[in-house]
Scaffold this motif. Structure first.
Motif, PDB file in Angstrom:
ATOM      1  N   GLN A 177      13.382  -7.522   7.400  1.00  0.00           N
ATOM      2  CA  GLN A 177      12.455  -6.490   7.741  1.00  0.00           C
ATOM      3  C   GLN A 177      11.844  -6.832   8.986  1.00  0.00           C
ATOM      4  OE1 GLN A 177      10.002  -4.524   4.965  1.00  0.00           O
ATOM      5  NE2 GLN A 177      11.242  -4.238   3.406  1.00  0.00           N
ATOM      6  N   LEU A 178      11.407  -8.116   9.087  1.00  0.00           N
ATOM      7  CA  LEU A 178      10.505  -8.648  10.013  1.00  0.00           C
ATOM      8  C   LEU A 178      11.456  -8.558  11.456  1.00  0.00           C
ATOM      9  CD1 LEU A 178       8.141  -9.747  11.554  1.00  0.00           C
ATOM     10  CD2 LEU A 178       8.753 -11.973  10.856  1.00  0.00           C
ATOM     11  N   PHE A 179      12.857  -9.211  11.191  1.00  0.00           N
ATOM     12  CA  PHE A 179      13.848  -9.012  12.433  1.00  0.00           C
ATOM     13  C   PHE A 179      13.752  -7.415  12.863  1.00  0.00           C
ATOM     14  CE2 PHE A 179      17.952  -8.549  14.186  1.00  0.00           C
ATOM     15  CZ  PHE A 179      17.913  -9.703  14.960  1.00  0.00           C
ATOM     16  N   MET A 180      14.087  -6.725  11.949  1.00  0.00           N
ATOM     17  CA  MET A 180      14.626  -5.419  12.295  1.00  0.00           C
ATOM     18  C   MET A 180      13.308  -4.338  13.110  1.00  0.00           C
ATOM     19  SD  MET A 180      17.480  -5.146  11.812  1.00  0.00           S
ATOM     20  CE  MET A 180      17.580  -3.333  12.698  1.00  0.00           C
ATOM     21  N   HIS A 213       4.093 -11.978   3.652  1.00  0.00           N
ATOM     22  CA  HIS A 213       4.851 -11.780   4.499  1.00  0.00           C
ATOM     23  C   HIS A 213       5.294 -10.167   4.991  1.00  0.00           C
ATOM     24  CE1 HIS A 213       6.484 -15.844   4.377  1.00  0.00           C
ATOM     25  NE2 HIS A 213       6.729 -15.709   2.930  1.00  0.00           N
ATOM     26  N   LEU A 214       4.981  -9.115   4.107  1.00  0.00           N
ATOM     27  CA  LEU A 214       4.823  -7.944   4.521  1.00  0.00           C
ATOM     28  C   LEU A 214       3.827  -7.991   5.595  1.00  0.00           C
ATOM     29  CD1 LEU A 214       5.749  -4.957   4.286  1.00  0.00           C
ATOM     30  CD2 LEU A 214       3.888  -4.817   2.570  1.00  0.00           C
ATOM     31  N   VAL A 271       4.055  -5.718   9.447  1.00  0.00           N
ATOM     32  CA  VAL A 271       3.056  -4.568   9.674  1.00  0.00           C
ATOM     33  C   VAL A 271       2.612  -4.997  11.177  1.00  0.00           C
ATOM     34  CG1 VAL A 271       0.635  -3.826   9.477  1.00  0.00           C
ATOM     35  CG2 VAL A 271       2.345  -4.211   7.228  1.00  0.00           C
ATOM     36  N   GLU A 272       2.189  -6.376  11.401  1.00  0.00           N
ATOM     37  CA  GLU A 272       1.769  -6.845  12.580  1.00  0.00           C
ATOM     38  C   GLU A 272       2.655  -6.745  13.703  1.00  0.00           C
ATOM     39  OE1 GLU A 272      -1.455  -7.459  13.426  1.00  0.00           O
ATOM     40  OE2 GLU A 272      -1.847  -7.052  11.305  1.00  0.00           O
ATOM     41  N   ALA A 273       4.062  -6.977  13.324  1.00  0.00           N
ATOM     42  CA  ALA A 273       5.027  -6.753  14.422  1.00  0.00           C
ATOM     43  C   ALA A 273       5.285  -5.245  14.627  1.00  0.00           C
ATOM     44  CB  ALA A 273       6.568  -7.148  13.652  1.00  0.00           C
ATOM     45  N   THR A 324      -7.347  -3.443   4.583  1.00  0.00           N
ATOM     46  CA  THR A 324      -7.368  -4.267   5.858  1.00  0.00           C
ATOM     47  C   THR A 324      -6.425  -4.224   7.053  1.00  0.00           C
ATOM     48  OG1 THR A 324      -6.696  -6.167   4.774  1.00  0.00           O
ATOM     49  CG2 THR A 324      -8.645  -5.927   4.718  1.00  0.00           C
ATOM     50  N   SER A 325      -5.103  -3.828   6.560  1.00  0.00           N
ATOM     51  CA  SER A 325      -3.892  -3.989   7.273  1.00  0.00           C
ATOM     52  C   SER A 325      -3.429  -2.569   7.913  1.00  0.00           C
ATOM     53  CB  SER A 325      -2.764  -4.572   6.798  1.00  0.00           C
ATOM     54  OG  SER A 325      -3.227  -5.885   6.395  1.00  0.00           O
ATOM     55  N   TYR A 326      -3.863  -1.518   7.429  1.00  0.00           N
ATOM     56  CA  TYR A 326      -3.220  -0.191   7.545  1.00  0.00           C
ATOM     57  C   TYR A 326      -4.449   0.684   8.250  1.00  0.00           C
ATOM     58  CZ  TYR A 326       1.253  -1.141   5.332  1.00  0.00           C
ATOM     59  OH  TYR A 326       2.042  -2.159   4.806  1.00  0.00           O
TER      60      TYR A 326
END
Length: 550
Positions: free
Chosen positions: A171-174, A217-218, A222-224, A277-279
Motif C-alpha cells: 500500500q505504501l509503494f502504491m 504502518h497505516l 496516510v502520510e504518503a 489525529t491523522s485524518y
C-alpha cells in the motif's frame, strides 16, 4: 519476482513467465532469490540454463519482499517493470497487451485485470481505460503492486519499496506511485494476472499483528498520500479508502463482534487515536450514512454503541427484484431493482422530519449517540450493478448499464434508497475482445447503499413471475446462449455452447429438457438448428420437445 523457499511453485509459475506472447527477445525475467534455504536456488539455476532471457540474482535473506523487489528494479534493463509474486501467474498475452497500452498512452503505470482464487470482482477493471489518474478513477481500490511501471518513472521520483519487516509495504509503494503518476492506464478486457491462494496458506504472514504495529504502518500510507497531494477534496477522497476499509474495520462487523475484552479495547483505542489525529475532518464528512455514523461514534468513544450498531447492520440483507428480462438484438436485457432490508425483513429507510432526512429510526432505536442521525445526501457512494461470473476461469465481468440510485416513497415520511435500471449482457462483447467462451456463467447483483455493501445471486423475484426466455444463436459461427434459473436459490445462469459444435448443442438440449417450463427454449433451438444438423441431434431435439409437452 522475489523468491523465498518457493519450492515447486517456481515450476508452476515459470511457464507463464518464460513463454509470453511478447517474444523472448523483447523482455527478461529477473528472479531475486532472497536467501532461500530450500532447493529454490537449484530450480532457478535450471530455469536460467534453459532460457536465455531468465536471470537469477541471489542475496542474503532480508526477511520481506521489499528489498528483493528493489534489487530487481535496479537490475532490470527494460523500459517497464512488471512485478509478479512466486505463487502467481501471468496470462499468455499479458505483457504484450500491457506494453501496447503503455506505449500508446505514455503511461507511468498500467493495471492489468486480476483474477484467481485471491481476487473477487473489482470494478476498477470494469472497462479498459486508456488514460486516467487517481483524481478521476478509483485506483486506490487496487493497492497490490502486481502492475506494470515505467522504470524511469520509479527512478525519477525515487520510489522504492520499504525494506525489512514492514506491514502494508504494498500500500505504501502504491500510494507513492498513484499520487505522482501523470498517466495511468487500465486493461479491463483481458485477465492478465492470476492471483493464487496457496494450499498451505503461505500467502499470509504467521507473525502476530498488534494494533500499534499495523496502524503505525497505516499511518505511513496516510502520510504518503498527504505528501503527494494538497489539502482539500482530492486528498480527502484518496484518504477515504483507508479510513473506510482499514480504520473502521475493527469497529465494524464482523470483527468488532468477534473480539472482546482487552483485545477489543486495544484496537478501539488505537483506531480512535488515529481517527482523531491523522485524518482531516473532510474524510469523515464524505462517508455514506452508516459509515459516517461509525466514524462519529468512534470519535465520541462509544464502543458499546459501535458493537450494537454492528449487530444490527450485520443482519441487513440486499433484496433484488427482476422487473423484466428479454432478448433484444442478440443481447440479454435485464431490468432490476436492488434495495436493503433490515434483519426484521422491513426496508432500510430514511425518514423526512422537520426539513431534515434521518437514517432509519427503527434501526438505530436505543443506540446511544445515534439518535436522529442526519443523512445529508442519501446517494453518497450509492451504486449498483450486475456482475457475470465465469465459473471455469474464475473471471468476473461487468455488463454495460450501471444502476441509478433513486429515492422511493414508502408512505408517510418514509423512503427507501434503491438502485434500478437496465443491464445489457452482450455475449459477443461481455468478456473483452472475444465472445463468451463455452461454459456456464452465473449472474450476481451488487449494491452499496447508505454505507452497506452486499453481493447476492440474481434470483427470481420472490412471489413474482419467473421469466423464462428462449435460447438464441449469436455471432458467426453461431453459438447458442441459454438463460436458465438453476443452482442455489434458482440463480440466473447463462449456458454458452461452442460455435459450430453440434455435440455441445446436443448436451445443451438435454440440459434444457430437465425443466418442462423451458419448452420454448427447445422449440427455439429446433428452429435455429443448421440445415446440415445430423439426424441424431434432430431426433434428440424432437424427443426433448415431446417430453416437455406431455
Amino acid at each position: 519476482m522475489p523468491v523465498y523457499n518457493a519450492g515447486s511453485y517456481i515450476e508452476r509459475c515459470a511457464p507463464s513467465l518464460v513463454n509470453q506472447s511478447l517474444g523472448a527477445d523483447a523482455y527478461e525475467v529477473v528472479y531475486v532469490d532472497d536467501g532461500s534455504t530450500d532447493d529454490s536456488a537449484e530450480r532457478l539455476g535450471r530455469l536460467a540454463e534453459a532460457h536465455a532471457h531468465v536471470r537469477v540474482h541471489r542475496q542474503e535473506n532480508s526477511g520481506w519482499p521489499g528489498r528483493p523487489r528493489n534489487v530487481g528494479i535496479d537490475l532490470s534493463r527494460g523500459k517497464y517493470v512488471q512485478f509478479v509474486d512466486q505463487d502467481d501467474e501471468l496470462s499468455y498475452e499479458a505483457l504484450e497487451r500491457l506494453y501496447a497500452l503503455a506505449e500508446r498512452n505514455g503511461s507511468d503505470i498500467v493495471l492489468g485485470k486480476v483474477h484467481g482464487t485471491m481476487q473477487g470482482p473489482s470494478n476498477v477493471f470494469k472497462r479498459t481505460v486508456e488514460r486516467c489518474t487517481a483524481a478521476d478513477a478509483p485506483l486506490f481500490e487496487s493497492l497490490t503492486p502486481h502492475k506494470m511501471f515505467r522504470r524511469d518513472f520509479l527512478h525519477e521520483h525515487g520510489i522504492r519499496f520499504p525494506e525489512g519487516r514492514v506491514r502494508l509495504e504494498d500500500q505504501l509503494f502504491m500510494a507513492r506511485t498513484y499520487v505522482r503518476a501523470k498517466t495511468v492506464s487500465i486493461l479491463g478486457s483481458y485477465p492478465c494476472y492470476r492471483w493464487n491462494r496457496r494450499e498451505d496458506g503461505g500467502n499470509n504472514s504467521s507473525r502476530r499483528i498488534t494494533p500499534d504495529d499495523y496502524y503505525g504502518h497505516l499511518g505511513n500510507v496516510v502520510e504518503a498520500i498527504k505528501e503527494g497531494t494538497p489539502p482539500g477534496d482530492l486528498q480527502d477522497r484518496l484518504l477515504r479508502r483507508s479510513y473506510r476499509v482499514e480504520l473502521l474495520r475493527p469497529v465494524s462487523e464482523p470483527r468488532v463482534l468477534r473480539r472482546s475484552g482487552k483485545d477489543l479495547e486495544a484496537y478501539f483505542t488505537t483506531v480512535r487515536r488515529m481517527a482523531m489525529t491523522s485524518y482531516p475532518a473532510g474524510v469523515r464528512e464524505g462517508l455514506p450514512a452508516i459509515s459516517r455514523l461509525r466514524a462519529e461514534l468512534l470519535v465520541r468513544g462509544r464502543l458499546d454503541s459501535l458493537v450494537e450498531l454492528a449487530r444490527r447492520t450485520e443482519q441487513i440483507r440486499a433484496h433484488v427484484e427482476v422487473d423484466d428480462m428479454r432478448w433484444r438484438n442478440g443481447r440479454l436485457v435485464i431490468r432490476t431493482r436492488i434495495g436493503m432490508v433490515r434483519g426484521d425483513g422491513e426496508p432500510l429507510t430514511v425518514v423526512r422530519r422537520g426539513g431534515r432526512m434521518l437514517l432509519d429510526p427503527e434501526l438505530l432505536d436505543g443506540i446511544g449517540g445515534a439518535e436522529d442521525w442526519e443523512v445529508p445526501d442519501p446517494f453518497t457512494s450509492a451504486h449498483g450493478e450486475l456482475i457475470v461470473h465465469d465459473t471455469a476461469g474464475n473471471h468476473w465481468w461487468y455488463p454495460h448499464g450501471e444502476l441509478t440510485p433513486v429515492l422511493e416513497p414508502l408512505g408517510g415520511d418514509r423512503h427507501r434508497v434503491v438502485v434500478t435500471g437496465e443491464t445489457v449482457i452482450d455475449p459477443l462483447t461481455l468478456t473483452g475482445d472475444e465472445p463468451m467462451a463455452p461454459g456456464a456463467y452465473q449472474v450476481w447483483a451488487s449494491a452499496q447503499l447508505l454505507g452497506v455493501g452486499r453481493r447476492l445471486r440474481l434470483t427470481p423475484t420472490p412471489g413474482g413471475t419467473r421469466v423464462i426466455l428462449g435460447t438464441v444463436a449469436v455471432g458467426a459461427p453461431a453459438r447458442l446462449v441459454s438463460p436458465t434459473w438453476a443452482g442455489p436459490g434458482g440463480q440466473l445462469r447463462l449456458a454458452v455452447g461452442a460455435p459450430g459444435r453440434i455435440g455441445t448443442t446436443r448436451r445443451l438440449l438435454l440440459r434444457t429438457a430437465a425443466d418442462h417450463r423451458l419448452r420454448h427454449s427447445v422449440r427455439e433451438i429446433l428452429r435455429r438448428l443448421p440445415a446440415d444438423t445430423s439426424r441424431n441431434v434432430r431426433a434428440t431435439a424432437r424427443r426433448a420437445e415431446r417430453w416437455l409437452l406431455r
